[in-house]
Design an enzyme around this catalytic site. Structure first.
Site, PDB file in Angstrom:
ATOM      1  N   GLY A  49     -26.868  -5.194 -22.543  1.00  0.00           N
ATOM      2  CA  GLY A  49     -27.157  -5.074 -21.114  1.00  0.00           C
ATOM      3  C   GLY A  49     -26.140  -5.897 -20.356  1.00  0.00           C
ATOM      4  O   GLY A  49     -24.942  -5.711 -20.544  1.00  0.00           O
ATOM      5  N   GLU A  50     -26.616  -6.805 -19.570  1.00  0.00           N
ATOM      6  CA  GLU A  50     -25.709  -7.659 -18.789  1.00  0.00           C
ATOM      7  C   GLU A  50     -26.213  -9.097 -18.914  1.00  0.00           C
ATOM      8  O   GLU A  50     -27.273  -9.431 -18.401  1.00  0.00           O
ATOM      9  CB  GLU A  50     -25.697  -7.160 -17.335  1.00  0.00           C
ATOM     10  CG  GLU A  50     -24.869  -7.986 -16.404  1.00  0.00           C
ATOM     11  CD  GLU A  50     -23.480  -8.291 -16.947  1.00  0.00           C
ATOM     12  OE1 GLU A  50     -22.734  -7.347 -17.247  1.00  0.00           O
ATOM     13  OE2 GLU A  50     -23.147  -9.489 -17.089  1.00  0.00           O
ATOM     14  N   CYS A  81     -24.402  -7.226 -28.391  1.00  0.00           N
ATOM     15  CA  CYS A  81     -23.553  -7.246 -27.184  1.00  0.00           C
ATOM     16  C   CYS A  81     -23.992  -8.336 -26.201  1.00  0.00           C
ATOM     17  O   CYS A  81     -23.768  -9.510 -26.478  1.00  0.00           O
ATOM     18  CB  CYS A  81     -23.491  -5.861 -26.566  1.00  0.00           C
ATOM     19  SG  CYS A  81     -22.040  -5.639 -25.533  1.00  0.00           S
ATOM     20  N   ARG A 140     -17.944  -2.721 -22.923  1.00  0.00           N
ATOM     21  CA  ARG A 140     -17.626  -3.989 -22.230  1.00  0.00           C
ATOM     22  C   ARG A 140     -18.119  -5.179 -23.066  1.00  0.00           C
ATOM     23  O   ARG A 140     -18.852  -6.055 -22.590  1.00  0.00           O
ATOM     24  CB  ARG A 140     -18.226  -4.006 -20.819  1.00  0.00           C
ATOM     25  CG  ARG A 140     -17.608  -2.927 -19.923  1.00  0.00           C
ATOM     26  CD  ARG A 140     -18.069  -2.992 -18.493  1.00  0.00           C
ATOM     27  NE  ARG A 140     -17.780  -4.265 -17.840  1.00  0.00           N
ATOM     28  CZ  ARG A 140     -16.578  -4.646 -17.413  1.00  0.00           C
ATOM     29  NH1 ARG A 140     -15.520  -3.881 -17.597  1.00  0.00           N
ATOM     30  NH2 ARG A 140     -16.419  -5.801 -16.814  1.00  0.00           N
ATOM     31  N   HIS A 180     -23.215  -2.006 -30.634  1.00  0.00           N
ATOM     32  CA  HIS A 180     -24.581  -1.505 -30.388  1.00  0.00           C
ATOM     33  C   HIS A 180     -25.064  -0.569 -31.501  1.00  0.00           C
ATOM     34  O   HIS A 180     -25.055   0.653 -31.301  1.00  0.00           O
ATOM     35  CB  HIS A 180     -24.592  -0.685 -29.092  1.00  0.00           C
ATOM     36  CG  HIS A 180     -24.327  -1.459 -27.851  1.00  0.00           C
ATOM     37  ND1 HIS A 180     -25.308  -2.064 -27.113  1.00  0.00           N
ATOM     38  CD2 HIS A 180     -23.167  -1.713 -27.201  1.00  0.00           C
ATOM     39  CE1 HIS A 180     -24.788  -2.654 -26.066  1.00  0.00           C
ATOM     40  NE2 HIS A 180     -23.482  -2.463 -26.089  1.00  0.00           N
ATOM     41  N   GLU A 182     -27.941   0.153 -32.167  1.00  0.00           N
ATOM     42  CA  GLU A 182     -29.129   0.852 -31.657  1.00  0.00           C
ATOM     43  C   GLU A 182     -28.769   2.182 -31.004  1.00  0.00           C
ATOM     44  O   GLU A 182     -29.647   2.989 -30.714  1.00  0.00           O
ATOM     45  CB  GLU A 182     -29.916  -0.049 -30.684  1.00  0.00           C
ATOM     46  CG  GLU A 182     -29.287  -0.318 -29.316  1.00  0.00           C
ATOM     47  CD  GLU A 182     -28.218  -1.423 -29.316  1.00  0.00           C
ATOM     48  OE1 GLU A 182     -27.770  -1.836 -30.414  1.00  0.00           O
ATOM     49  OE2 GLU A 182     -27.822  -1.857 -28.224  1.00  0.00           O
TER      50      GLU A 182
HETATM   51  N1  GLN Z   1     -20.413  -7.164 -20.470  1.00  0.00           N
HETATM   52  C1  GLN Z   1     -21.802  -7.419 -20.697  1.00  0.00           C
HETATM   53  C2  GLN Z   1     -22.148  -8.880 -20.508  1.00  0.00           C
HETATM   54  O1  GLN Z   1     -21.345  -9.671 -20.214  1.00  0.00           O
HETATM   55  C3  GLN Z   1     -22.240  -6.972 -22.071  1.00  0.00           C
HETATM   56  C4  GLN Z   1     -22.173  -5.469 -22.181  1.00  0.00           C
HETATM   57  C5  GLN Z   1     -23.176  -4.856 -23.095  1.00  0.00           C
HETATM   58  O2  GLN Z   1     -24.176  -5.456 -23.502  1.00  0.00           O
HETATM   59  N2  GLN Z   1     -22.947  -3.602 -23.379  1.00  0.00           N
HETATM   60  O3  GLN Z   1     -23.262  -9.245 -20.653  1.00  0.00           O
END
Ligand code: GLN
Length: 202
Positions: A49-50, A81, A140, A180, A182
């Site tokens: 996620g982020e 991630c 990312r 990922h 998943e």
């Molecule tokens: N760029 C995201 C972050 O900094 C991570 C991206 C992802 O989980 N696909 O959290």
């Protein structure tokens, strides 16, 4: 179905995909987002996620401290991630106010693969997994910039511009991947984690 309950941190990110992968591994996956839910789980998955948003929400939902405490007591966790970032002791290119749960003695670099190879797929050989290399999807993604002495590097990118970058690590009961699994239907990384939870190092 075993009676292990694996929580999936459900503040933000690809929670559903992890729940589906856990169900296919025959364990109970449970979305968790409240402090009182943290006590009832045997292990935790932190989704992609982020990480900056996840960090803010973890504090806002009062789960930041309870999760840190459980991790310090040895609760197994797997982060993919953004989840990998949340398990890192140190983050490069993060936001100044970004917090992580920590636990893995590593430095990760956020959005490390740069603009050109922002999102890509590459084979990754993971130590301990039989069969073909994992087909890893990076979105990312962070990479692991450096690791401390207690971290086992399980996988590196095998080809392309990012060859050699560390993208899968383990320290004790904690597992993290830049990519990922998943999203691919390949359950081997989730099964590795479920095996770790069963064999939990105390
Ligand atoms: N760029 C995201 C972050 O900094 C991570 C991206 C992802 O989980 N696909 O959290």
């Amino acid at each position: 179905m075993s009676d292990l309950v694996i929580g999936v941190l459900a503040l933000q990110g690809d929670v559903r995909e992890h729940l589906a992968a856990l169900a296919e591994c025959d364990v109970i996956g449970r979305p968790v987002r409240r402090p009182e839910e943290i006590a009832g789980i045997d292990a935790l998955v932190i989704p992609g996620g982020e990480s900056t948003t996840m960090s803010k929400l973890a504090v806002a939902f009062d789960v930041y401290e309870p999760i840190r405490e459980r991790l310090a007591q040895g609760m197994p966790a797997y982060g993919s991630c953004a989840g990998m970032i949340m398990l890192a002791d140190e983050v490069l290119d993060g936001r100044p106010d970004q917090k992580t749960f920590g636990g893995i003695g590593m430095t990760v670099r956020r959005n490390a693969f740069g603009r050109q190879v922002d999102s890509f797929e590459a084979p990754v050989v993971i130590d301990g997994l039989d069969g073909d290399p994992v087909h890893a999807i990076f979105i990312r993604a962070p990479w692991v910039e450096s690791v401390g002495p207690d971290v086992e590097v399980l996988g590196r990118v095998e080809s392309g511009p990012a060859t050699g970058r560390m993208v899968a690590v383990r320290q004790g009961n904690l597992l993290a991947t830049s990519f990922h699994p998943e999203l691919t239907g390949d359950l081997r990384v989730h099964r590795l984690f479920v095996d770790m939870v069963r064999a939990r190092v105390s």
